[in-house]
Design an enzyme around this catalytic site. Structure first.
Site, short mmCIF file in Angstrom:
data_model
loop_
_atom_site.label_atom_id
_atom_site.label_comp_id
_atom_site.label_asym_id
_atom_site.label_seq_id
_atom_site.Cartn_x
_atom_site.Cartn_y
_atom_site.Cartn_z
N LYS A 116 0.81 -1.22 0.00
CA LYS A 116 0.00 0.00 0.00
C LYS A 116 0.85 1.27 0.00
O LYS A 116 0.48 2.28 -0.61
CB LYS A 116 -0.94 -0.01 1.20
CG LYS A 116 -2.10 -1.00 1.09
CD LYS A 116 -3.06 -0.82 2.26
CE LYS A 116 -4.31 -1.66 2.09
NZ LYS A 116 -4.07 -3.09 2.10
N GLU A 200 -2.73 6.25 8.37
CA GLU A 200 -3.49 7.20 7.57
C GLU A 200 -4.48 7.97 8.44
O GLU A 200 -4.95 7.46 9.46
CB GLU A 200 -4.28 6.48 6.47
CG GLU A 200 -3.43 5.95 5.35
CD GLU A 200 -4.26 5.33 4.24
OE1 GLU A 200 -5.46 5.07 4.49
OE2 GLU A 200 -3.72 5.11 3.15
N HIS A 234 -14.62 -3.42 8.76
CA HIS A 234 -13.94 -3.28 7.48
C HIS A 234 -14.26 -4.39 6.48
O HIS A 234 -13.62 -4.48 5.43
CB HIS A 234 -12.42 -3.19 7.67
CG HIS A 234 -12.00 -2.13 8.66
ND1 HIS A 234 -12.16 -0.78 8.42
CD2 HIS A 234 -11.46 -2.24 9.91
CE1 HIS A 234 -11.72 -0.10 9.46
NE2 HIS A 234 -11.30 -0.96 10.37
N GLU A 274 -9.97 1.52 -5.31
CA GLU A 274 -10.78 1.88 -4.16
C GLU A 274 -10.42 3.27 -3.65
O GLU A 274 -9.23 3.59 -3.51
CB GLU A 274 -10.61 0.85 -3.04
CG GLU A 274 -11.05 -0.55 -3.45
CD GLU A 274 -11.09 -1.51 -2.26
OE1 GLU A 274 -10.55 -1.16 -1.19
OE2 GLU A 274 -11.67 -2.60 -2.42
N GLU A 292 -6.51 1.91 -2.28
CA GLU A 292 -5.73 0.78 -2.77
C GLU A 292 -6.33 0.32 -4.09
O GLU A 292 -7.44 0.70 -4.45
CB GLU A 292 -5.73 -0.38 -1.76
CG GLU A 292 -7.10 -0.97 -1.49
CD GLU A 292 -7.05 -2.06 -0.43
OE1 GLU A 292 -5.95 -2.44 -0.02
OE2 GLU A 292 -8.13 -2.54 -0.04
N ASN A 294 -7.22 -3.26 -6.03
CA ASN A 294 -7.31 -4.72 -5.98
C ASN A 294 -7.11 -5.24 -7.39
O ASN A 294 -7.93 -5.00 -8.28
CB ASN A 294 -8.67 -5.16 -5.43
CG ASN A 294 -8.78 -4.85 -3.95
OD1 ASN A 294 -7.93 -5.23 -3.16
ND2 ASN A 294 -9.83 -4.14 -3.57
N ARG A 296 -7.54 -7.80 -9.19
CA ARG A 296 -8.28 -9.05 -9.42
C ARG A 296 -9.75 -8.71 -9.60
O ARG A 296 -10.16 -7.55 -9.44
CB ARG A 296 -8.12 -9.99 -8.22
CG ARG A 296 -8.50 -9.31 -6.90
CD ARG A 296 -8.55 -10.26 -5.74
NE ARG A 296 -8.60 -9.58 -4.46
CZ ARG A 296 -9.69 -9.04 -3.92
NH1 ARG A 296 -10.83 -9.09 -4.58
NH2 ARG A 296 -9.64 -8.46 -2.74
#
Length: 645
Positions: A116, A200, A234, A274, A292, A294, A296
């Site tokens: 990240k 963050e 989350h 995202e 981030e 992803n 996939r």
């Protein structure tokens, strides 16, 4: 196009990929573990190869064995699904070296987005807005605490190699930072083999909005956004597309940023960028930041398919086989609204702990899309994610799509394991969610109301009593006949901790009277269900339990009328494993004095860490498990006794 592909996954995503591949005339190879020998994906595929033991490390994470299976069966490509090896760049390299095609992005693209901190730096350079935070390499706890102070509380600690909420902790005050850091690092090390974290700024009214992108290695486009703000710890619970309140200006800005991200790494295949969005003042183009990417296919991709009419798996196969992007950006448009709800085997009353069990009965609503990897009779295994199905609905408006979701959930029937079905139904009825006023804290704020269920009404109790004696099967013309009048029998039911003592008398074929106190209610039954004056109920008597399927489903346990509840075992004196798992750490020794709420044991199960605490103050009398031990559900781990004064 490929002639044959291997799917390096299991469950609903393997089944979903198999169906699209077969619709394209592509033959499929499934892989399976010891626990999945009779699984749905094995049955659906054209071929199946056994790859090892039940634990993922012994099967679905064995890249060399999976590649050998592909070569041995003549597969030309490997589709990773999501999870397991889907974002492992070393696996992608190995697939390529073996002369096979990886249906997904390049290893370099995955590496670029895999950590990240490095990803955020890359995105910053590409002109994609990033959230304020510390993404450096210095992992000294004091340095990280200082960074958190500089950013300003509240902050999020996030595993740099993380995903799915693992290795993530919200910290509100400096005094909580060190404990949260230790916990996040431990979970990250277990899940990803990398304990490094980043810090963050935590946005106080955050919305999680992501953009579906698709690339061919040269160019990229986006298929609009999904709102995934409805989360618990989350973990996404219900997703939707498009995002409520989205403006054309905001959509354009987010789409352009996502496409820049994909182009920056030469992305090929389906991916998701995202963003964290500050929703405190509506959706504004200057209030979203990269979180981030992803690399996939996402669990929630069906909502994008529903509003665009695109089969993303088909696109994946076409691009991986050498085609360019299947269409241009201006050929894509949004049609209506869609929701996806994740139906899990989990015990909501016990804090959403993952559950296991054999699905004695499973029936889905015919008017919705259900992506599933299980059937009636299948076992929910402790080895894998306990998802039963994804429920997807679509409508021309958000209100219609949401109403269809409510109806689909109410029509879903699951028996054999506890589920989150009632919780999902409560979410669809939540006033804020119905109005589109969502943020990632909604569930946590309203968890008590969302998990509270009203006591059963008299009609429900009467139906449960009738189902307990299987009234629908008492159809003989002389059923209930007695020359002396109705013959009453006792029925005892438990719902949670509440016992209900009822009496029932069969009065005719599939007819009965149920006495609840001084009130008598008439019940009739047929193939359609149980009928009361207030309407029809769907119910089943399965393995000593009565299941009533409705918007608020009920599970009653049948008791012998003479049953008296015995002692509750060691009760508060014993800390037991709430599910099968591995003891990760034990924090106490015999003779230690502990306060109420003190950490005693960490149990690792279902790829998550669960902290078990003391329910009262006392002294440790016995420690019955050690770190590394594999334990069954209900196993005693620590026993407490009264302190000596």
């Amino acid at each position: 196009m490929f002639d044959k592909i291997l799917i390096a996954n299991r469950g609903e995503i393997a089944c979903r990929i198999i169906r699209t591949a077969q619709s394209m005339g592509v033959r499929t190879v499934a892989v399976y573990s010891d626990a999945d020998m009779q699984a749905m994906h094995v049955e659906l595929a054209d071929q199946a190869v056994h790859i090892g033991g039940a634990a993922p490390r012994d099967s679905y994470l064995r890249g060399d064995v999976i590649i050998r299976a592909a070569l041995d069966t003549g597969a030309q490509a490997i589709h990773p699904g999501y999870g397991f090896l889907s974002e492992n760049p070393d696996f992608v390299d190995a697939v390529t070296v073996a002369g096979l095609v990886f249906i997904g992005p390049s290893a370099s693209a995955i590496r670029a987005m895999g950590l990240k901190d490095a990803a955020k730096a890359l995105m910053h350079d590409a002109g994609v807005p990033v959230v304020p935070g510390y993404h450096g390499t210095n992992q000294d706890p004091e340095h990280l605490a200082g960074a958190a102070d500089a950013i300003g509380y509240p902050v999020l600690i996030k595993a740099v190699a993380g995903g799915g909420g693992k290795g993530m902790r919200l910290v509100d005050t400096p005094s909580d930072f060190m404990d949260a850091l230790e916990s996040a690092r431990g979970e990250a090390a277990t899940a990803f083999g990398n304990e490094a974290v980043l810090i963050e700024k935590y946005v106080t009214k955050p919305r999680h909005i992501e953009v579906q992108v698709f690339g061919d290695g040269v160019d990229a486009l986006h298929l609009f956004e999904r709102d995934c703000s409805l989360q618990r710890r989350h973990q996404k619970v219900i997703e939707e597309a498009p995002a409520p309140g989205m403006t054309a200006q905001m959509r354009a800005a987010m789409g352009q940023a996502a496409v820049r991200a994909a182009r920056a790494i030469g992305y090929a295949g389906a991916g998701t960028v995202e963003f964290i969005v500050d929703g405190s003042d509506g959706l504004r183009p200057d209030r979203f930041w990269f979180m981030e990417m992803n690399t996939r296919l996402q669990v929630e991709h069906p909502v994008t398919e529903a509003i665009t009419g695109v089969d993303l798996v088909e696109w994946q196969l076409r691009v991986a086989s050498g085609e360019g992007l299947p269409c241009a950006q201006d050929q894509l448009s949004i049609n209506g609204h869609a929701f996806e709800a994740r139906l899990y085997a989990e015990d909501v009353a016990a804090g959403f702990l993952p559950a296991t069990g054999r699905l004695a009965h499973l029936q889905f609503c015919p008017n919705a899309r259900f992506d599933t990897g299980v059937r009636a009779g299948d076992e929910i295994s402790p080895w894998y994610d306990p998802m039963i199905a994804k429920v997807i609905t679509h409508g021309q408006s958000r209100a219609i799509a949401l109403s269809r979701m409510q109806a689909a959930l109410a029509a879903t029937e699951v028996a054999g394991s506890v589920t989150n079905l009632a919780f999902l139904g409560a979410l669809t009825r939540h006033a804020g969610f119905r109005a589109g006023d969502v943020d990632t804290g909604l569930i946590a704020r309203d968890i008590d109301g969302l998990t509270r269920t009203a006591a059963p009404g008299s009609d429900e109790l009467a139906v449960a009593a009738a189902c307990a004696i299987e009234l629908d099967g008492l159809t003989h013309p002389l059923a209930g006949f007695s020359p002396t009048g109705p013959v009453w029998r006792d029925v005892c039911l438990m719902l949670g901790d509440d016992r209900h003592d009822l009496r029932i008398a069969v009065t005719g074929p599939a007819q009965a009277l149920v006495a609840i106190g001084d009130t008598q209610l008439e019940v009739t039954a047929d193939k359609a269900g149980y009928h009361m004056a207030g309407g029809r109920y769907r119910a089943r008597n399965i393995n000593g339990h009565v299941y009533i399927f409705a918007a608020t489903p009920r599970i009653f346990t049948l008791l012998d009328p003479l049953h008296q509840q015995g002692a509750q075992g060691m009760g508060a004196d014993s800390v037991t494993a709430p599910m099968p798992g591995q003891v990760k750490a034990v924090f106490v020794a015999v003779g230690d004095d502990v306060a109420e709420g003190a950490r005693l044991v960490i149990l690792e199960a279902m790829k998550m860490e669960h902290t078990l605490t003391a329910s009262r103050a006392g002294r440790v009398a016995e420690v019955l498990a050690s770190a590394g031990a594999q334990v069954e559900a209900g196993a005693a781990l620590v026993r407490l006794e009264e302190r000596e004064e």
